[in-house]
Design a protein around this motif. Structure first.
Motif, PDB file in Angstrom:
ATOM      1  N   UNK A 256      14.593 -26.667  94.251  1.00  0.00           N
ATOM      2  CA  UNK A 256      14.403 -27.210  92.899  1.00  0.00           C
ATOM      3  C   UNK A 256      14.695 -28.700  92.869  1.00  0.00           C
ATOM      4  N   UNK A 257      15.737 -29.130  93.585  1.00  0.00           N
ATOM      5  CA  UNK A 257      16.074 -30.543  93.614  1.00  0.00           C
ATOM      6  C   UNK A 257      14.967 -31.343  94.285  1.00  0.00           C
ATOM      7  N   UNK A 258      14.430 -30.830  95.393  1.00  0.00           N
ATOM      8  CA  UNK A 258      13.340 -31.525  96.084  1.00  0.00           C
ATOM      9  C   UNK A 258      12.109 -31.642  95.205  1.00  0.00           C
ATOM     10  N   UNK A 259      11.799 -30.551  94.459  1.00  0.00           N
ATOM     11  CA  UNK A 259      10.645 -30.606  93.574  1.00  0.00           C
ATOM     12  C   UNK A 259      10.855 -31.628  92.466  1.00  0.00           C
ATOM     13  N   UNK A 260      12.099 -31.711  91.945  1.00  0.00           N
ATOM     14  CA  UNK A 260      12.381 -32.676  90.892  1.00  0.00           C
ATOM     15  C   UNK A 260      12.263 -34.103  91.409  1.00  0.00           C
ATOM     16  N   UNK A 261      12.821 -34.343  92.614  1.00  0.00           N
ATOM     17  CA  UNK A 261      12.754 -35.682  93.180  1.00  0.00           C
ATOM     18  C   UNK A 261      11.317 -36.083  93.483  1.00  0.00           C
ATOM     19  N   UNK A 262      10.504 -35.123  93.917  1.00  0.00           N
ATOM     20  CA  UNK A 262       9.112 -35.449  94.241  1.00  0.00           C
ATOM     21  C   UNK A 262       8.313 -35.807  92.998  1.00  0.00           C
ATOM     22  N   UNK A 263       8.773 -35.333  91.821  1.00  0.00           N
ATOM     23  CA  UNK A 263       8.057 -35.626  90.585  1.00  0.00           C
ATOM     24  C   UNK A 263       8.515 -36.933  89.947  1.00  0.00           C
ATOM     25  N   UNK A 264       9.672 -37.483  90.394  1.00  0.00           N
ATOM     26  CA  UNK A 264      10.141 -38.738  89.830  1.00  0.00           C
ATOM     27  C   UNK A 264       9.239 -39.883  90.293  1.00  0.00           C
ATOM     28  N   UNK A 265       8.845 -40.813  89.413  1.00  0.00           N
ATOM     29  CA  UNK A 265       7.982 -41.921  89.813  1.00  0.00           C
ATOM     30  C   UNK A 265       8.717 -42.895  90.725  1.00  0.00           C
ATOM     31  N   UNK A 266       8.031 -43.386  91.757  1.00  0.00           N
ATOM     32  CA  UNK A 266       8.587 -44.382  92.649  1.00  0.00           C
ATOM     33  C   UNK A 266       8.407 -45.759  92.014  1.00  0.00           C
ATOM     34  N   UNK A 267       9.512 -46.470  91.842  1.00  0.00           N
ATOM     35  CA  UNK A 267       9.460 -47.782  91.204  1.00  0.00           C
ATOM     36  C   UNK A 267       9.116 -48.838  92.246  1.00  0.00           C
ATOM     37  N   UNK A 268       8.040 -49.596  92.009  1.00  0.00           N
ATOM     38  CA  UNK A 268       7.590 -50.619  92.944  1.00  0.00           C
ATOM     39  C   UNK A 268       8.374 -51.900  92.710  1.00  0.00           C
ATOM     40  N   UNK A 269       8.791 -52.529  93.808  1.00  0.00           N
ATOM     41  CA  UNK A 269       9.506 -53.805  93.725  1.00  0.00           C
ATOM     42  C   UNK A 269       8.662 -54.823  92.976  1.00  0.00           C
ATOM     43  N   UNK A 270       9.288 -55.608  92.139  1.00  0.00           N
ATOM     44  CA  UNK A 270       8.593 -56.652  91.391  1.00  0.00           C
ATOM     45  C   UNK A 270       9.221 -57.994  91.749  1.00  0.00           C
ATOM     46  N   UNK A 271       8.380 -58.939  92.203  1.00  0.00           N
ATOM     47  CA  UNK A 271       8.861 -60.237  92.641  1.00  0.00           C
ATOM     48  C   UNK A 271       9.046 -61.226  91.488  1.00  0.00           C
TER      49      UNK A 271
ATOM     50  N   UNK B 114      19.196 -78.062 107.455  1.00  0.00           N
ATOM     51  CA  UNK B 114      19.807 -77.012 106.643  1.00  0.00           C
ATOM     52  C   UNK B 114      19.774 -77.476 105.199  1.00  0.00           C
ATOM     53  N   UNK B 115      19.566 -76.542 104.281  1.00  0.00           N
ATOM     54  CA  UNK B 115      19.483 -76.928 102.878  1.00  0.00           C
ATOM     55  C   UNK B 115      19.374 -75.730 101.963  1.00  0.00           C
ATOM     56  N   UNK B 116      18.820 -75.975 100.780  1.00  0.00           N
ATOM     57  CA  UNK B 116      18.711 -74.920  99.779  1.00  0.00           C
ATOM     58  C   UNK B 116      17.403 -75.002  99.026  1.00  0.00           C
ATOM     59  N   UNK B 117      17.088 -73.933  98.296  1.00  0.00           N
ATOM     60  CA  UNK B 117      15.858 -73.859  97.519  1.00  0.00           C
ATOM     61  C   UNK B 117      16.109 -73.094  96.224  1.00  0.00           C
ATOM     62  N   UNK B 118      15.274 -73.389  95.233  1.00  0.00           N
ATOM     63  CA  UNK B 118      15.307 -72.678  93.961  1.00  0.00           C
ATOM     64  C   UNK B 118      13.868 -72.537  93.490  1.00  0.00           C
ATOM     65  N   UNK B 119      13.545 -71.385  92.893  1.00  0.00           N
ATOM     66  CA  UNK B 119      12.154 -71.176  92.505  1.00  0.00           C
ATOM     67  C   UNK B 119      12.002 -70.068  91.489  1.00  0.00           C
ATOM     68  N   UNK B 120      10.747 -69.829  91.110  1.00  0.00           N
ATOM     69  CA  UNK B 120      10.417 -68.786  90.137  1.00  0.00           C
ATOM     70  C   UNK B 120       9.066 -68.192  90.514  1.00  0.00           C
ATOM     71  N   UNK B 121       8.964 -66.849  90.388  1.00  0.00           N
ATOM     72  CA  UNK B 121       7.738 -66.118  90.702  1.00  0.00           C
ATOM     73  C   UNK B 121       7.202 -65.388  89.482  1.00  0.00           C
ATOM     74  N   UNK B 122       5.874 -65.242  89.446  1.00  0.00           N
ATOM     75  CA  UNK B 122       5.191 -64.386  88.474  1.00  0.00           C
ATOM     76  C   UNK B 122       4.310 -63.423  89.258  1.00  0.00           C
ATOM     77  N   UNK B 123       4.443 -62.119  89.012  1.00  0.00           N
ATOM     78  CA  UNK B 123       3.645 -61.135  89.734  1.00  0.00           C
ATOM     79  C   UNK B 123       2.630 -60.492  88.810  1.00  0.00           C
ATOM     80  N   UNK B 124       1.390 -60.393  89.286  1.00  0.00           N
ATOM     81  CA  UNK B 124       0.304 -59.714  88.579  1.00  0.00           C
ATOM     82  C   UNK B 124      -0.353 -58.768  89.566  1.00  0.00           C
ATOM     83  N   UNK B 125      -0.148 -57.461  89.367  1.00  0.00           N
ATOM     84  CA  UNK B 125      -0.581 -56.459  90.341  1.00  0.00           C
ATOM     85  C   UNK B 125       0.111 -56.786  91.666  1.00  0.00           C
TER      86      UNK B 125
END
Length: 249
Positions: A16-31, A69-80
């Motif tokens: 039952x636990x496996x069936x429940x986990x298989x039905x949960x949606x997989x959340x896709x990483x968003x950048x 050696x140094x540093x960076x800062x930025x911002x992303x927008x993801x579409x599909x």
């Protein structure tokens, strides 16, 4: 019988636990979102010195290995699966090279040219594509403006013992361009690592050169100028922290 009943119940609960986990949606990483991080890297550069007397028999090019050696800062927008972004970075650089320059023939007292940057900064736009398991991998291209501070000396190789060895020093900032490509991998909801290659190109100012001697025939060649240009090939490894990590997978 009791042991059998317990085993059957445990097996049913596991299924039952496996069936429940298989039905949960997989959340896709968003950048999408902001990030800040640091990087280290290395590579090499070439600074070219033009020869106002004629073509240089030694090339007039100073090659300089570089560590940064140094540093960076930025911002992303993801579409599909497409990711668009902007990024600012700055790096302290350790780099210096030297070579013979301003020698259009063996009859001219040539110079020793030294050059090397001590600071890079870039402002770029990025376009990338997220792929792999749940979009955790991002391949990207970048391009934009770059700035460097380059410094060095142009020193006459030989003077008579009673004449000071003349030299000129330069220390300048210059705008140029940068293009690059890289790949970034999410390792947790908040952290990612990336590997990147950048090519930077800069024109340069006119730098004064000291007068020199030609023999034969004996002649004093007056002070003049040399024009500089430089380019660099840099590889970097970076680590980024992503804000709003609780919204990511």
């Amino acid at each position: 019988m009791g042991a059998t009943t317990i085993a059957v119940m445990a097996s049913g609960a596991a299924n039952a636990r496996l069936e429940l986990e298989s039905k949960l949606p997989l959340v896709v990483w968003n950048w999408s979102g902001g990030y800040i991080g640091g990087h280290v890297g290395g590579g090499y550069g070439r600074t070219s010195f033009s020869n106002h007397y004629g073509p240089s028999i030694y090339g007039g090019i100073v090659e300089s290995p570089a560590f940064l050696a140094g540093g960076q800062i930025g911002y992303n927008w993801q579409n599909s699966n497409w990711v668009f972004g902007v990024e600012l970075d700055a790096s302290g650089v350790i780099s210096e090279g030297t070579n013979t320059c301003l020698a259009h023939s063996g009859s001219v007292v040539s110079a020793n040219c030294k050059a090397g940057p001590n600071l890079f900064a870039t402002g770029t736009g990025r376009i990338g594509y997220a792929f792999g398991a749940l979009g955790h991998t991002l391949a990207y291209l970048k391009g934009g403006v770059a700035w460097q501070n380059n410094r060095g000396d142009v020193v006459n190789n030989f003077e008579a013992g009673y004449v000071p060895q003349e030299k000129t020093h330069f220390d300048y900032g210059r705008l140029g361009s940068v293009i690059g490509l890289g790949i970034e991998q999410a390792i947790t909801p908040a952290w990612s690592v990336n590997v990147e290659y950048d090519y930077l190109h800069f024109g340069g100012p006119s730098v004064a050169t000291a007068p020199t001697v030609q023999l034969p025939p004996l002649a004093i060649l007056p002070a003049n100028t040399t024009s500089l240009s430089s380019n660099y090939h840099i590889a970097k490894v970076g680590l980024n922290y992503h804000f709003d990590a609780d919204l990511k997978a």
